[in-house]
Design an enzyme around this catalytic site. Structure first.
Site, PDB file in Angstrom:
ATOM      1  N   TRP A 106       2.877   6.176   2.303  1.00  0.00           N
ATOM      2  CA  TRP A 106       2.988   6.556   0.897  1.00  0.00           C
ATOM      3  C   TRP A 106       2.734   8.057   0.920  1.00  0.00           C
ATOM      4  O   TRP A 106       1.607   8.500   1.093  1.00  0.00           O
ATOM      5  CB  TRP A 106       1.937   5.811   0.065  1.00  0.00           C
ATOM      6  N   ARG A 137       0.816  -1.222   0.000  1.00  0.00           N
ATOM      7  CA  ARG A 137       0.000   0.000   0.000  1.00  0.00           C
ATOM      8  C   ARG A 137       0.849   1.272   0.000  1.00  0.00           C
ATOM      9  O   ARG A 137       0.347   2.367  -0.227  1.00  0.00           O
ATOM     10  CB  ARG A 137      -0.897   0.033   1.250  1.00  0.00           C
ATOM     11  N   HIS A 168      -8.258   6.324 -45.116  1.00  0.00           N
ATOM     12  CA  HIS A 168      -7.004   6.652 -45.796  1.00  0.00           C
ATOM     13  C   HIS A 168      -6.059   5.459 -45.837  1.00  0.00           C
ATOM     14  O   HIS A 168      -4.861   5.636 -46.064  1.00  0.00           O
ATOM     15  CB  HIS A 168      -6.342   7.862 -45.136  1.00  0.00           C
TER      16      HIS A 168
END
Ligand code: M6R
Length: 607
Positions: free
Chosen positions: A73, A27, A503
């Site tokens: 974190w 995490r 194209h």
């Protein structure tokens, strides 16, 4: 996205917490810490992976049978020993760990500083320790309740005090929190896998609930103090499944995290009227007004996010916006100059080509802004401005939630610049702000209704070649849908602007060839449908991604993947989700290693 652990029971707390933190390391992993209560509160914390904290505890062990821990974190403040959790109040009597973002942290910090508080970290979490201590009057739960009343944002907050030594109080809003019920011991964690080897009985704490744990068990209440009678969830997942939150793969888990990622990336950064507050973006309004050209550089999925960004910036800023693959830009002698803004986008912030292109742009005098998911990453360190996405660690090689967060980051930036330049008026900024705030619920709706996506996966699983079409923003999304499909299903796929089909590529469209068309943009709807008709006339199998209000599309498409209608500018956020799931289901049907596709690495740190 951090990991939280708590323990009350007869055993030594530190080893149990450390074991849980290792299981939660996926995490977040820039620093970690643990606090144990044993008459006093002792804290150990260390920058880097859990191994650093393990070494510290070997040197300076902790003793006590009540404790809390955290793996971080970073969102506010660089990864460092000081910014690592747990954080204490000035007396050291109260200690907290926190997962989430306190949106009004700056205001609260200034208020507390005016009252004499001194902070030792740059985090939003430390203010919570101060607030709880200030509110404490003999009842920890009451103090926590009062403290979070003042805090706006997302949190799983866990608090311990030496004044009530045999309990831990936790409260949840948005960020996950579970209680593990053992025999004479109780656990708290961000996720079930952290404690699954201790117990299989859990209480899932919901938003705006407070829980008090002791060795006897847990008491759950609403944040306003009403008792909650929560059923015990008995979990029989195997540990591998549990780490993925019950999902079969990290990719699926991360796709399902996207509503939360959008909420978190927007969190505290956007007013109702479209004013964007971006904490590490330091340019001023004069810079925004004098801006000449916007450059975007990135690789892979981040480049595709940049393709969406080009449309957003051109529409909102009315400025030329150039998107370059980083590996092309660095060798192309780009005409980037002073007065330009270069946005380097990278989930990891470590992609070698993106770093090189960003460095080149900076050397040529442009202002350099990093849009990245990793606090303290190399890219963020050499940027003038940083906008952190808040997707949390992404484990699956196929990027999903990081891409969505990059889109949200670019909408925020466009609002920041567009309002300053006056290139959009207040009404339009307000509309965009409202639209952004609706996206989490809309993405949730797509995730809950994936039957048509599974049907589409079955329809294309045996194809040799698959084509993706779209115009403008839909083309940008088609590019990402095609990359997702090829990287995990190993099918050949190719995306192109819908107008380009005739194209050349039309020669490849024969009976049964799948063509996936993204058709959300009202301004070009009829033009895109013309291309679809060219496909149908050659027997191509059309799968469309369209608004749920589009009543025409069924005339042209065999399968329609519906998404909630939104402002066309914001449609990519919803439109990409069925394509991520389509890629996932095709790869699953083909039996591939979804999280670690062949030949690919999560972070490409070589040129
Ligand atoms: O970490 P970055 O965002 O800089 O990574 C860029 C690409 O390598 C990455 O997006 C790659 O394309 C993903 N595997 C796509 O799912």
């Amino acid at each position: 996205m951090c990991g939280i652990m708590g323990y009350v029971g007869p055993q030594e707390a530190a080893p149990i917490i450390m074991d849980g933190l290792k299981r939660l390391e996926y995490r977040g992993y820039d620093s970690a810490g643990v606090a144990v209560s044993n008459g006093t509160i002792d804290v150990r914390k260390a920058e880097g992976k859990i191994a650093g904290l393990v070494a510290l505890l070997d040197e300076k062990p902790l003793e006590g049978t009540v404790g809390i821990g955290h793996t971080r974190w970073a969102t506010h403040g660089v990864p460092s020993d000081l910014n690592a959790h747990p954080h204490t109040d000035p007396t050291g009597d109260f200690v907290v760990v926190h997962n989430g973002i306190i949106e009004n942290f700056q205001t609260l910090r200034e208020e507390l500083e005016a009252g004499g508080s001194v902070f030792t970290s740059q985090t939003d979490t430390e203010i919570l320790a101060h607030l709880v201590a200030q509110e404490y009057d003999g009842d920890l739960a009451a103090a926590v309740r009062k403290a979070v009343e003042r805090a706006e944002g997302a949190y799983a907050l866990v608090v311990m005090t030496k004044r009530e030594p045999r309990k831990i109080v936790a409260v949840r809003k948005i960020s996950p929190l579970v209680v593990g019920l053992g025999d004479g011991e109780t656990f708290l964690a961000s996720d079930i896998p952290a404690v699954l080897h201790h117990t299989r009985d859990f209480l899932i704490i919901e938003d705006d609930e407070l829980v008090t744990i002791t060795e006897e068990g847990a008491t759950v209440e609403t944040i306003t103090g009403d008792p909650v009678d929560r059923d015990v969830l008995h979990v029989d997942w195997d540990p591998g499944q549990a780490e993925k939150g019950g999902f079969e793969h990290f990719m699926l888990k991360e796709i399902h995290e996207q509503p939360t990622v959008i909420t978190e990336t927007l969190g505290g950064r956007l007013d109702e009227d479209g004013t964007a507050w971006l904490e590490d973006v330091e340019f001023d309004d004069d810079f925004a007004r004098g801006l000449d050209t916007v450059w975007i550089t990135a690789c892979g999925t981040a480049y595709h996010a940049g393709l969406v960004g080009r449309e957003i910036f051109q529409r909102v800023l009315r400025l030329p916006t150039i998107v370059e693959y980083a590996h092309e830009m660095r060798y192309s002698d780009p005409m980037v100059k002073e007065g330009d803004l270069t946005i380097a986008i990278s989930q990891s912030g470590e992609t070698a080509d993106t770093l090189a292109a960003a460095r080149l742009a900076a050397e040529r005098g442009t202002r350099m802004l990093a849009l990245t998911n990793v606090v303290g990453s190399t890219l963020s360190r050499y940027a003038d401005d940083v906008l952190y996405t808040r997707a949390g660690p992404e484990i699956s090689v196929a990027s999903t939630k990081a891409y969505i967060a990059m889109l949200i980051g670019q909408y925020l930036l466009a609002l920041r610049l567009g309002v300053a330049r006056g290139s959009i008026d207040r009404d339009r900024a307000t509309e965009i702000s409202h639209g952004l705030n609706h996206l989490p619920a809309q993405v949730e709706e797509i995730l809950e209704n994936d039957e048509a996506i599974v049907e589409a996966a079955q329809a294309i699983v045996d194809a040799d070649d698959i084509y993706f079409l779209g115009r403008g923003l839909d083309y940008a999304v088609a590019m990402e849908g095609s990359l997702k499909l090829k990287e995990i299903s190993y099918l050949h796929s190719e995306a192109m602007p819908a107008g380009e089909l005739k194209h050349g590529t039309l020669a490849l469209i024969t009976e049964g060839v799948p063509v996936i068309v993204v058709v959300t943009q009202r301004a070009t709807y009829d033009k895109t449908i013309s291309a679809v008709q060219e496909v149908k006339a050659r027997g191509g199998k059309v799968v469309a991604v369209a608004y749920d209000t589009d009543t025409e599309i069924e005339k042209f498409a065999e399968i329609v993947l519906r998404i909630p209608e939104t402002d066309d500018l914001l449609a990519p956020v919803n439109a990409v989700v069925p394509l991520q799931l389509l890629a996932y289901h095709v790869a699953r049907l083909r039996g591939h290693d979804i999280d670690q596709p062949r030949n690919l690495a999560k972070s490409v740190t070589v040129e």
